[in-house]
Design a protein around this motif. Sequence first.
Motif, mmCIF file in Angstrom:
data_model
loop_
_atom_site.group_PDB
_atom_site.id
_atom_site.type_symbol
_atom_site.label_atom_id
_atom_site.label_comp_id
_atom_site.label_asym_id
_atom_site.label_seq_id
_atom_site.Cartn_x
_atom_site.Cartn_y
_atom_site.Cartn_z
ATOM 1 N N MET A 1 0.759 -1.232 -0.297
ATOM 2 C CA MET A 1 -0.302 -0.298 0.259
ATOM 3 C C MET A 1 1.053 0.792 0.412
ATOM 4 O O MET A 1 1.840 1.478 1.094
ATOM 5 N N ASN A 103 -2.122 -7.770 2.101
ATOM 6 C CA ASN A 103 -2.806 -6.726 1.397
ATOM 7 C C ASN A 103 -2.438 -6.197 3.286
ATOM 8 O O ASN A 103 -1.997 -5.133 3.901
ATOM 9 N N ASP A 107 0.141 -3.088 4.445
ATOM 10 C CA ASP A 107 0.020 -2.298 5.218
ATOM 11 C C ASP A 107 1.070 -0.936 5.377
ATOM 12 O O ASP A 107 0.874 0.315 5.223
ATOM 13 N N GLU A 134 4.351 -8.291 -5.308
ATOM 14 C CA GLU A 134 2.649 -7.898 -5.930
ATOM 15 C C GLU A 134 1.622 -8.252 -6.366
ATOM 16 O O GLU A 134 0.861 -8.646 -6.011
ATOM 17 N N ARG A 137 0.401 -10.319 -3.876
ATOM 18 C CA ARG A 137 -0.760 -9.119 -2.534
ATOM 19 C C ARG A 137 -1.940 -9.555 -3.523
ATOM 20 O O ARG A 137 -2.868 -9.019 -2.479
ATOM 21 N N SER A 138 -1.788 -8.821 -4.449
ATOM 22 C CA SER A 138 -2.605 -8.420 -5.864
ATOM 23 C C SER A 138 -4.319 -10.078 -5.828
ATOM 24 O O SER A 138 -4.886 -9.863 -6.742
ATOM 25 N N ASP A 141 -7.597 -10.458 -1.731
ATOM 26 C CA ASP A 141 -8.126 -9.170 -0.559
ATOM 27 C C ASP A 141 -7.772 -9.286 0.921
ATOM 28 O O ASP A 141 -9.531 -9.462 1.180
#
Length: 142
Positions: A1, A103, A107, A134, A137-138, A141
């Motif tokens: 983030m 995520n 954060d 990434e 992470r994607s 969620d």
Amino acid sequence: MTTPADSEPWYKDGLHFKCTQCGNCCTGSPGFVWVDEAEIQAIADYLGKTIGEVRLMHTRPARGKVSLNEYANGDCVFFDGKGRGCTIYPVRPKQCRTWPFWNSNLDSEDDWDFVKTICPGTGRGDFVPFEEIEIRRSAIDL
């Protein structure tokens, strides 16, 4: 983030993680391991069971989604306490495959530092580059 729109994530230089197979992420407090139909089918195929049997015996509805069942002590139904491992490891759900790169854990550095207190592989072991973080992470969620 990212914080301001023009800044980079705090983990832009990558992080270290190597699963120690401690089982901490599979045990303990009650929670949810979200699964979709493709994951349920993969589990069924791996176990040599029908998708209906896996749904009936190993999943439950929760918060409008589907989660794997857990034992009364909070352990995942597919966690082998004696062997300290996952009995469906090759087809484990994406939630499990992407740990700890969620995520909620990325954060802030403080969140990552907290994860280090419960997961001995976090902050140690293999270097995971930003691009791979990434991707993981994607994928989900959380």
